[in-house]
Design a protein around this motif. Structure first.
Motif, PDB file in Angstrom:
ATOM      1  N   GLN A 176       0.828  -1.207   0.000  1.00  0.00           N
ATOM      2  CA  GLN A 176       0.000   0.000   0.000  1.00  0.00           C
ATOM      3  C   GLN A 176       0.862   1.258   0.000  1.00  0.00           C
ATOM      4  OE1 GLN A 176      -3.678  -0.339   2.617  1.00  0.00           O
ATOM      5  NE2 GLN A 176      -2.688  -2.292   3.076  1.00  0.00           N
ATOM      6  N   GLN A 177       2.004   1.211   0.665  1.00  0.00           N
ATOM      7  CA  GLN A 177       2.928   2.346   0.601  1.00  0.00           C
ATOM      8  C   GLN A 177       3.436   2.554  -0.822  1.00  0.00           C
ATOM      9  OE1 GLN A 177       5.606   0.985   3.772  1.00  0.00           O
ATOM     10  NE2 GLN A 177       5.271   2.958   4.773  1.00  0.00           N
ATOM     11  N   LEU A 178       3.757   1.470  -1.502  1.00  0.00           N
ATOM     12  CA  LEU A 178       4.233   1.582  -2.881  1.00  0.00           C
ATOM     13  C   LEU A 178       3.146   2.144  -3.785  1.00  0.00           C
ATOM     14  CD1 LEU A 178       6.125  -1.827  -3.074  1.00  0.00           C
ATOM     15  CD2 LEU A 178       7.179   0.429  -3.316  1.00  0.00           C
ATOM     16  N   GLU A 189       2.059  -0.436 -17.089  1.00  0.00           N
ATOM     17  CA  GLU A 189       3.498  -0.532 -16.904  1.00  0.00           C
ATOM     18  C   GLU A 189       3.833  -1.774 -16.077  1.00  0.00           C
ATOM     19  OE1 GLU A 189       4.863   3.029 -15.134  1.00  0.00           O
ATOM     20  OE2 GLU A 189       4.310   4.323 -16.819  1.00  0.00           O
ATOM     21  N   PRO A 190       4.972  -2.411 -16.365  1.00  0.00           N
ATOM     22  CA  PRO A 190       5.323  -3.656 -15.656  1.00  0.00           C
ATOM     23  C   PRO A 190       5.348  -3.505 -14.144  1.00  0.00           C
ATOM     24  CG  PRO A 190       6.758  -3.324 -17.551  1.00  0.00           C
ATOM     25  CD  PRO A 190       5.948  -2.072 -17.418  1.00  0.00           C
ATOM     26  N   GLU A 191       5.837  -2.364 -13.645  1.00  0.00           N
ATOM     27  CA  GLU A 191       5.917  -2.178 -12.199  1.00  0.00           C
ATOM     28  C   GLU A 191       4.528  -2.174 -11.571  1.00  0.00           C
ATOM     29  OE1 GLU A 191       9.435  -0.466 -14.218  1.00  0.00           O
ATOM     30  OE2 GLU A 191       7.257  -0.254 -14.463  1.00  0.00           O
ATOM     31  N   VAL A 192       3.587  -1.512 -12.231  1.00  0.00           N
ATOM     32  CA  VAL A 192       2.222  -1.449 -11.702  1.00  0.00           C
ATOM     33  C   VAL A 192       1.559  -2.819 -11.784  1.00  0.00           C
ATOM     34  CG1 VAL A 192      -0.060  -0.403 -11.988  1.00  0.00           C
ATOM     35  CG2 VAL A 192       1.998   0.998 -12.270  1.00  0.00           C
ATOM     36  N   GLN A 193       1.786  -3.542 -12.861  1.00  0.00           N
ATOM     37  CA  GLN A 193       1.208  -4.879 -12.996  1.00  0.00           C
ATOM     38  C   GLN A 193       1.789  -5.840 -11.953  1.00  0.00           C
ATOM     39  OE1 GLN A 193      -1.372  -6.094 -14.912  1.00  0.00           O
ATOM     40  NE2 GLN A 193      -1.659  -3.896 -15.202  1.00  0.00           N
ATOM     41  N   THR A 194       3.081  -5.695 -11.655  1.00  0.00           N
ATOM     42  CA  THR A 194       3.686  -6.514 -10.612  1.00  0.00           C
ATOM     43  C   THR A 194       3.005  -6.263  -9.273  1.00  0.00           C
ATOM     44  OG1 THR A 194       5.838  -6.595 -11.702  1.00  0.00           O
ATOM     45  CG2 THR A 194       5.808  -6.963  -9.328  1.00  0.00           C
ATOM     46  N   LEU A 195       2.790  -4.996  -8.947  1.00  0.00           N
ATOM     47  CA  LEU A 195       2.119  -4.652  -7.695  1.00  0.00           C
ATOM     48  C   LEU A 195       0.665  -5.108  -7.695  1.00  0.00           C
ATOM     49  CD1 LEU A 195       3.482  -1.065  -6.924  1.00  0.00           C
ATOM     50  CD2 LEU A 195       3.949  -3.178  -5.679  1.00  0.00           C
ATOM     51  N   THR A 196       0.014  -5.024  -8.859  1.00  0.00           N
ATOM     52  CA  THR A 196      -1.385  -5.447  -8.943  1.00  0.00           C
ATOM     53  C   THR A 196      -1.521  -6.937  -8.660  1.00  0.00           C
ATOM     54  OG1 THR A 196      -1.904  -3.703 -10.556  1.00  0.00           O
ATOM     55  CG2 THR A 196      -3.402  -5.589 -10.457  1.00  0.00           C
ATOM     56  N   ARG A 197      -0.674  -7.757  -9.297  1.00  0.00           N
ATOM     57  CA  ARG A 197      -0.712  -9.203  -9.035  1.00  0.00           C
ATOM     58  C   ARG A 197      -0.442  -9.503  -7.561  1.00  0.00           C
ATOM     59  NH1 ARG A 197       2.281  -9.278 -13.897  1.00  0.00           N
ATOM     60  NH2 ARG A 197       4.216  -9.628 -12.721  1.00  0.00           N
ATOM     61  N   LEU A 198       0.524  -8.803  -7.016  1.00  0.00           N
ATOM     62  CA  LEU A 198       0.892  -9.026  -5.626  1.00  0.00           C
ATOM     63  C   LEU A 198      -0.248  -8.608  -4.689  1.00  0.00           C
ATOM     64  CD1 LEU A 198       3.252 -10.038  -3.945  1.00  0.00           C
ATOM     65  CD2 LEU A 198       4.182  -7.704  -3.943  1.00  0.00           C
ATOM     66  N   SER A 199      -0.918  -7.519  -5.004  1.00  0.00           N
ATOM     67  CA  SER A 199      -2.025  -7.049  -4.175  1.00  0.00           C
ATOM     68  C   SER A 199      -3.154  -8.069  -4.119  1.00  0.00           C
ATOM     69  CB  SER A 199      -2.559  -5.719  -4.723  1.00  0.00           C
ATOM     70  OG  SER A 199      -1.580  -4.709  -4.673  1.00  0.00           O
TER      71      SER A 199
END
Length: 381
Positions: A176-178, A189-199
């Motif tokens: 959530q901080q990220l 963007e890959p970074e956002v998709q990585t965070l989305t999968r992780l979330s």
């Protein structure tokens, strides 16, 4: 942020004060304690290539299909790089250790003593690294979040749900901080998709645990309400389709709990009704006509979820419990949801003294649905 303050203090970069605080020297006592733990790791972590390769393949075969939030190629590259350099005390090493711990332990018996688990040494070393890193990382870190999520999964396999909850709570707050610094939550963007999968993985793990244990919620449920489902491309693989179906099933299960068993909006944070905090008595629900309509609507949504599952992964609800493990999971999700929707009717009937009074036929029919769903859940498990 207020114009009045800017007129007095001048212009400061975004998050200036946060970054100043983040870079302050930490308490010496805490740093010394953490450093002593990490120093003891340097010479103790040795993983033979043959064992590491076997544990990695076990992870990909038994764990990754249920939670495909890591890229296989990136994991292999990270693993090989870490093994060549030697496992150290950095966050990437902790991530590799967590993967190896899962791969080593996933086949262990559920009732195995903790000291006998195959991956116990790996997870202990990973947690020492991660606790130190998480303690002094105030703006979130992707690798720490990924590693903590894997450690939480480890403790779900080890049947230690509260330890799993603690770790997934830590991972969730870091995520959530990220995300608080992302300008566009819908970006591809890959970074956002990585965070989305992780979330979404954090959401599933936390929700599964909190369905049974009343612990404080991390807030990940509120975050994923604003996120799209993970983007797996135009033609997702069956593995990714299972993940998407599981996400939607878990979201429906949460909706069922919130609609039928929560009586105050703040329970989304505390996990229980504020009216019952001081009482251990289990409330007896009174399924009136409005309650019945809610149950029928939720049942309709459950059937709509099942009908929307692509044929390539759709489970047979009433047949023999065959198919992949992911198929079995979806089948169990269905029967668990059906049972929870109509559970209040069984509680109602068995909690009253009827004394010759007949139970309404509509209530009996709802009880029959609940008991059938409970039986199917046991059979299919």
């Amino acid at each position: 942020m207020m114009p009045q303050c800017r007129a007095l203090l001048g212009e400061y970069p975004e998050e200036f004060f946060f970054k100043v605080e983040m870079n302050r020297p930490r308490a010496w006592a805490v740093r010394t304690m953490m450093a002593s733990d990490l120093d003891n790791l340097t010479d103790s972590v040795k993983v033979p290539w043959v064992d590491g390769n076997r544990f990695l393949e076990s992870y990909f075969k038994r764990v990754h299909p249920f939670h495909p939030f890591l890229d296989r190629d990136e994991v292999r590259e990270l693993y090989e790089d870490t093994m060549h350099k030697g496992i150290g005390i950095d966050n990437s090493s902790a991530l590799v250790l967590a993967i190896l711990a899962l791969g080593a332990t996933v086949s262990d018996a559920a009732d195995l003593k903790p000291e006998l688990r195959t991956g116990e040494a790996f997870i202990q070393q990973a947690l020492k690294i991660l606790f130190a890193s998480w303690t002094f990382t105030f703006s979130g870190d992707v690798i720490i979040s990924q590693a903590l999520t894997l450690c939480s999964l480890y403790f779900t396999y080890a049947v230690e749900p509260l330890m799993a909850w603690r770790l997934i709570h830590m991972a969730s707050t870091s995520i959530q901080q990220l995300f608080s610094r992302c300008k566009n939550l819908l970006s591809s963007e890959p970074e956002v998709q990585t965070l989305t999968r992780l979330s979404w993985v954090c959401f599933i793990i936390e929700s599964d645990i909190l369905a049974k244990f009343h612990q404080p919620r991390s807030g990940i449920e509120l975050l994923v309400d604003r996120l799209p489902f993970p983007n797996y491309g135009e033609i997702p693989s069956p593995e990714n389709l299972y993940a998407l179906a599981d996400i939607s099933a878990r979201a429906l299960l949460n909706r069922i709990h919130h609609a039928l068993f929560f009586t105050d909006s703040l329970t989304i944070y505390s996990g229980q009704s504020l009216d019952n905090v001081s009482s251990s008595r289990i409330p007896i629900l009174n399924p009136d006509a409005s309650h019945l309509r809610v149950c029928e609507e939720l049942s309709r949504q459950l059937e709509a979820w099942y009908d929307s599952i692509p044929d390539v992964i759709k489970p047979d609800l009433n047949g023999n419990p065959v198919g992949s493990r992911q198929t079995c999971l979806l089948r169990l999700r269905y029967w668990s949801a059906k049972r929870n929707i109509f559970r209040a009717f069984v509680i109602y009937v068995t909690s009253r003294k009827w004394e010759g009074e007949e139970v309404p036929q509509a209530v009996l029919e709802m009880c029959e649905i609940c008991l059938h769903a409970s039986r199917m859940f046991i059979v299919m498990a």
